[in-house]
Design an enzyme around this catalytic site. Sequence first.
Site, PDB file in Angstrom:
ATOM      1  CB  ALA A  65      82.238  30.722  72.497  1.00 22.32           C
ATOM      2  N   GLY A 108      77.762  27.827  71.361  1.00 24.00           N
ATOM      3  CA  GLY A 108      78.178  28.145  69.990  1.00 24.00           C
ATOM      4  C   GLY A 108      78.302  26.908  69.112  1.00 24.00           C
ATOM      5  CD  GLU A 111      74.613  30.379  69.523  1.00 23.22           C
ATOM      6  OE1 GLU A 111      75.815  30.377  69.875  1.00 23.22           O
ATOM      7  OE2 GLU A 111      73.829  31.294  69.791  1.00 23.22           O
ATOM      8  CD  GLU A 131      74.836  29.703  74.939  1.00 23.13           C
ATOM      9  OE1 GLU A 131      73.897  28.985  75.335  1.00 23.13           O
ATOM     10  OE2 GLU A 131      75.280  29.668  73.776  1.00 23.13           O
TER      11      GLU A 131
END
Length: 257
Positions: A65, A108, A111, A131
């Site tokens: 992200a 992300g 993911e 993260e």
Amino acid sequence: MTYETILTETRDRVGLITLNRPKAMNALNGTLLTELIDALTAFDADENIGAIVVTGSDRAFAAGADIKAMASASAVEMLTGSFVELFDGIRKARKPVIAAVSGYALGGGCELAMSCDMIVASETAKFGQPEITIGVIPGAGGTQRLTRAVGKAIAMEMVLNNRTLSAQEAQQFGLVNRVVPTERYLDEALMLAADVASRAPLAVRLGKESVNKAFETSLAEGLEFERRAFYFLFATDDQKEGMAAFVEKRKPKWKGK
Ligand code: DAK
């Protein structure tokens, strides 16, 4: 349709989506995710498309992200934002989605790859959930899909110690389907997608749904789902055609009906 942060094209019955924010390592901001889901939904609804490939660049599939966009967000903004909803759009695609991953697939980005149905990796692919290094944890399925794919021991190291998996390790631990040289990973993913797209569309759809059920239900429920899907396929023209073609020693012609 022209997009700002992705490129789209079709190759016969395969829809190809390329994440295209090279200066930010394809970091997933709102625009990119919105465009990705928009393109994915359009390919999913297009009866001329049988499978979808999502890729990035050789250097980065996606580095997660967009930290710069997220840094000052409040908990309420994260909760009410559309990030996860958009992410769920990948899981909801009815057609198989194949991630062609090279370089960084972090946070992300990892993911996103794991939300796809198959992953083809280049030798330089790196999978990680970093993260923890910025004071949070994975929030788009990383702790769940990763653990189901690679098991608790490796997932714990990735989530708590920022362990990154090489492409070879990712294959060894069952996260990716295959690893190929960097100059071949996209072609390999497109070939895999073209193969899927050449098969009986309703069987492909129910096969995908049934495998995914294994991650979401008990064994008994999963078996029940699979059996009903199997029975349903005997109501399709393609089942009659597929079995007749076998008996007549010819290639089947699928109608998707
Ligand atoms: N966000 C924003 N910009 C990024 C970025 C990212 N994730 N990753 C890279 N960039 C940018 C860099 O800032 C740099 O931009 P400039 O400074 O040149 O303007 C440019 O891309 C090139 O990066 P580097 O200069 O750092 O390149 P290096 O080769 O040295 O390093 C790297 C590449 C990928 C190892 C490094 O950039 C890096 O560590 N990036 C961050 C990786 C990361 O921590 N990813 C996890 C992000 S957190 C949610 C659920 C889930 C999430 C969010 C919400 N909800 C439930 C709402 C997901 C969270 C995440 O993914």
